[in-house]
Design an enzyme around this catalytic site. Structure first.
Site, PDB file in Angstrom:
ATOM      1  N   ARG A  80       0.844  -1.099   0.005  1.00 14.14           N
ATOM      2  CA  ARG A  80       0.202  -0.511  -0.058  1.00 14.14           C
ATOM      3  C   ARG A  80       0.850   1.297  -0.283  1.00 14.14           C
ATOM      4  O   ARG A  80       2.327   1.093   0.877  1.00 14.14           O
ATOM      5  CB  ARG A  80      -0.703   0.236   1.205  1.00 14.14           C
ATOM      6  N   HIS A 125      -3.076  10.785   1.497  1.00 12.85           N
ATOM      7  CA  HIS A 125      -2.388  10.722   2.904  1.00 12.85           C
ATOM      8  C   HIS A 125      -2.081  12.358   3.356  1.00 12.85           C
ATOM      9  O   HIS A 125      -0.549  12.139   3.433  1.00 12.85           O
ATOM     10  CB  HIS A 125      -1.140   9.661   2.659  1.00 12.85           C
ATOM     11  N   GLU A 170      -6.888   8.107   6.915  1.00  8.58           N
ATOM     12  CA  GLU A 170      -7.883   8.790   8.236  1.00  8.58           C
ATOM     13  C   GLU A 170      -8.370  10.019   8.017  1.00  8.58           C
ATOM     14  O   GLU A 170      -8.180  11.525   8.634  1.00  8.58           O
ATOM     15  CB  GLU A 170      -6.781   9.103   8.508  1.00  8.58           C
ATOM     16  N   ASN A 312      -8.039   1.149   9.749  1.00  2.42           N
ATOM     17  CA  ASN A 312      -6.301   1.305  10.625  1.00  2.42           C
ATOM     18  C   ASN A 312      -6.665   1.319  12.549  1.00  2.42           C
ATOM     19  O   ASN A 312      -7.249   2.188  12.659  1.00  2.42           O
ATOM     20  CB  ASN A 312      -6.000   2.991  10.108  1.00  2.42           C
ATOM     21  N   TYR A 314      -4.434   1.397  16.209  1.00  2.00           N
ATOM     22  CA  TYR A 314      -2.908   1.030  16.763  1.00  2.00           C
ATOM     23  C   TYR A 314      -2.932   1.226  18.303  1.00  2.00           C
ATOM     24  O   TYR A 314      -2.615   0.514  18.567  1.00  2.00           O
ATOM     25  CB  TYR A 314      -2.059   2.425  16.488  1.00  2.00           C
ATOM     26  N   GLU A 382      -4.049  -0.351   8.137  1.00  2.00           N
ATOM     27  CA  GLU A 382      -2.140   0.254   9.300  1.00  2.00           C
ATOM     28  C   GLU A 382      -2.524  -0.510   9.947  1.00  2.00           C
ATOM     29  O   GLU A 382      -3.974  -1.062  10.880  1.00  2.00           O
ATOM     30  CB  GLU A 382      -2.514   1.162   8.883  1.00  2.00           C
TER      31      GLU A 382
END
Ligand code: GAL
Length: 481
Positions: A80, A125, A170, A312, A314, A382
């Protein structure tokens, strides 16, 4: 990572790694590239750790073949990457195309395909062309059509070979950090107002791009388009406190729901957002409109504009109620949200302060997405673990993190019945980590930023990720007759 049972991952599971143009490419003013908001932002002192910037970064613009070697060494099935909008279209519009930008991405895409690696391309991005920022950026209503033209250009130019597209990465982060807190480019601090307008125009832009693909490109090219949404997993700080439970729902609605609800559920923002924001307008005597814009009936609806769910993930948070806290007396996103996410002291912290390591939060979030938003396949676009301080090539803690996380993804697939199709590690390389510059390292490959060669060296976590991929690929290879 020997303990990981790879047989629970479907045969066609995508094993990937992700990067983003501004964080790796460098070549910021080479071969006709126009500046982006991150170039402008970083060139002002005091905004990024030790005034680092992405002028050179990993120099992937010139060292792409080195990145390709890393991709091959890992045995990735998917990669990606994002396109630098202003490298392709220096002023952001299709009035001026930069042929060298087109040539660069053609080479990258062709090389990937020649090596049997499927490209996934992110159109945006965080790096808006500065020329468009000068016209009002994401706060201007015109941006949605300009983005649609850019997307159309990319589908037309690269879509014969690229079948997986992410329009926006995002939007929450771009809106909140870039237009509310001012800590990300373009550095706007306009609490409680610009954040919602940005989010709204980003959704309009995504919607138009998806409809363009659907109507004009999908019939011939047969690809898929989505947008990558970031989300923490969130639970009430005090599970016995109803106010914390309500705050947790608001916390989710104001992050993932803000974008997921319009696209996957109703075509509009979550009810809790409308309710809180309208009520606070009354409480605070705000009379200049609704702050949270309405979707126009004249434009295509965001509902149904994703072919898969791109996530994504985290970290996780425990959420406490803030609905009647003192700082609620002024316009702000956090005041509207009326909730605060805190880190549980038992969670280990990886590198950066915000990254509490909670692998089972991902499993819970995947199940929640399936139950709340969509039964479409989920692509984890991600997920990663950072390192700060002295470089450790033998990064046992990150290796363990990947092992634990993939185990949780496996459980989501085999025990919770979640249709997870892909996992992209963030990141292929150590790179320019936004405000933290090169001080925080997320790579599967270390990059030596102290020398002009920018040598890439695989971390132990990279070696172990490669071993997982190889094991899975060898188990699912069709038997030769
Ligand atoms: C994400 C972002 C990436 C990367 C990562 C680690 O929010 O999309 O660009 O920086 O965080 O912080």
């Amino acid at each position: 990572m020997s303990a990981l049972d790879v047989t629970v991952f479907p045969k066609d599971f995508a094993w990937g790694a992700a990067t983003a143009a501004y964080q790796i490419e460098g070549g910021w003013n080479m071969d006709g590239r126009g500046p982006s908001v991150w170039d402008t932002f970083c060139h002002v002192k005091g905004r990024v750790f030790e005034d680092h910037n992405g002028d050179v970064a990993c120099n992937s613009y010139q060292l792409w073949k080195e990145d390709l070697k890393c991709i091959q060494q890992l045995g990735l099935t998917h990669y990606r990457l994002s396109i630098s909008w202003s490298r392709l279209l220096p002023d952001g519009t299709t009035n001026h195309v930069n042929p060298k930008g087109v040539a660069y991405y053609n080479e990258v895409i062709d090389d990937l395909i020649a090596c049997d690696v499927t490209p996934m391309i992110t159109l945006y991005h965080m790096d808006l062309p500065q020329a468009l920022q000068d016209l009002g950026g994401w706060n201007s209503g015109d941006i949605a059509d300009i983005f649609e033209s850019y997307a159309r250009f990319c589908f037309k130019t690269f879509g014969d070979r690229v079948k997986l597209w992410i329009t926006l990465n995002e939007p929450y982060v771009c809106a909140k950090l870039g237009h509310e807190d001012g800590t990300f480019a373009p550095g706007i601090k306009d609490p409680g107002i610009s954040v919602y307008l940005t989010g709204h125009n980003m959704l309009r832009a995504h919607t138009k791009a998806w409809h363009t693909y659907n109507a004009h490109f999908r019939p011939l090219q047969g690809g898929q388009v989505s947008l990558a949404l970031n989300s923490d997993w969130a639970e009430p700080l005090n599970p016995d406190c109803p106010k914390d439970a309500e705050a947790t729902e608001r916390y989710k609605d104001f992050t993932l729901g803000w974008f997921a609800c319009p696209v996957f559920c109703t075509g509009d923002y979550p009810e809790s957002m409308r309710f809180r924001i309208e009520n606070r307008n009354l409480d605070l005597g705000y009379k200049q409109g609704s702050r949270l814009p309405h979707f126009s009936k004249e434009e295509p609806t965001p509902l149904g504009t994703a072919d898969f769910f791109a996530l994504n993930y985290y970290t996780s948070r425990k959420v406490k109620d803030l609905s009647s806290a003192g700082k609620n007396n002024e316009l702000s996103f956090v005041g509207d949200q009326g909730a605060e996410g805190v880190v549980d002291p038992s969670w280990p912290i990886s590198g950066v302060h915000w990254l509490a390591v909670v692998p089972d939060g991902l499993r819970k979030l995947l199940k929640c997405i399936k139950d709340t938003y969509s039964s479409l396949p989920i692509y984890i676009t991600e997920n990663g673990f950072s390192q700060m301080g002295p470089v450790q090539i033998e990064d046992a803690d990150r290796s363990q993190f990947y092992q634990d996380t993939l185990q949780e993804v496996g459980k989501a697939i085999s025990q919770d019945g979640v249709n997870v199709k892909a996992y992209f590690a963030w990141s292929l390389l150590d790179n320019f980590e936004w405000n933290d510059g090169f001080n925080v390292r997320f790579g599967l490959f270390h990059v030596d930023f102290s020398t002009p060669e920018l040598k890439r060296t695989i971390y132990r976590s990279g070696r172990e990720y490669a071993a997982v991929i190889s094991k899975h690929r060898s188990q699912t290879k069709p038997k030769s007759v």
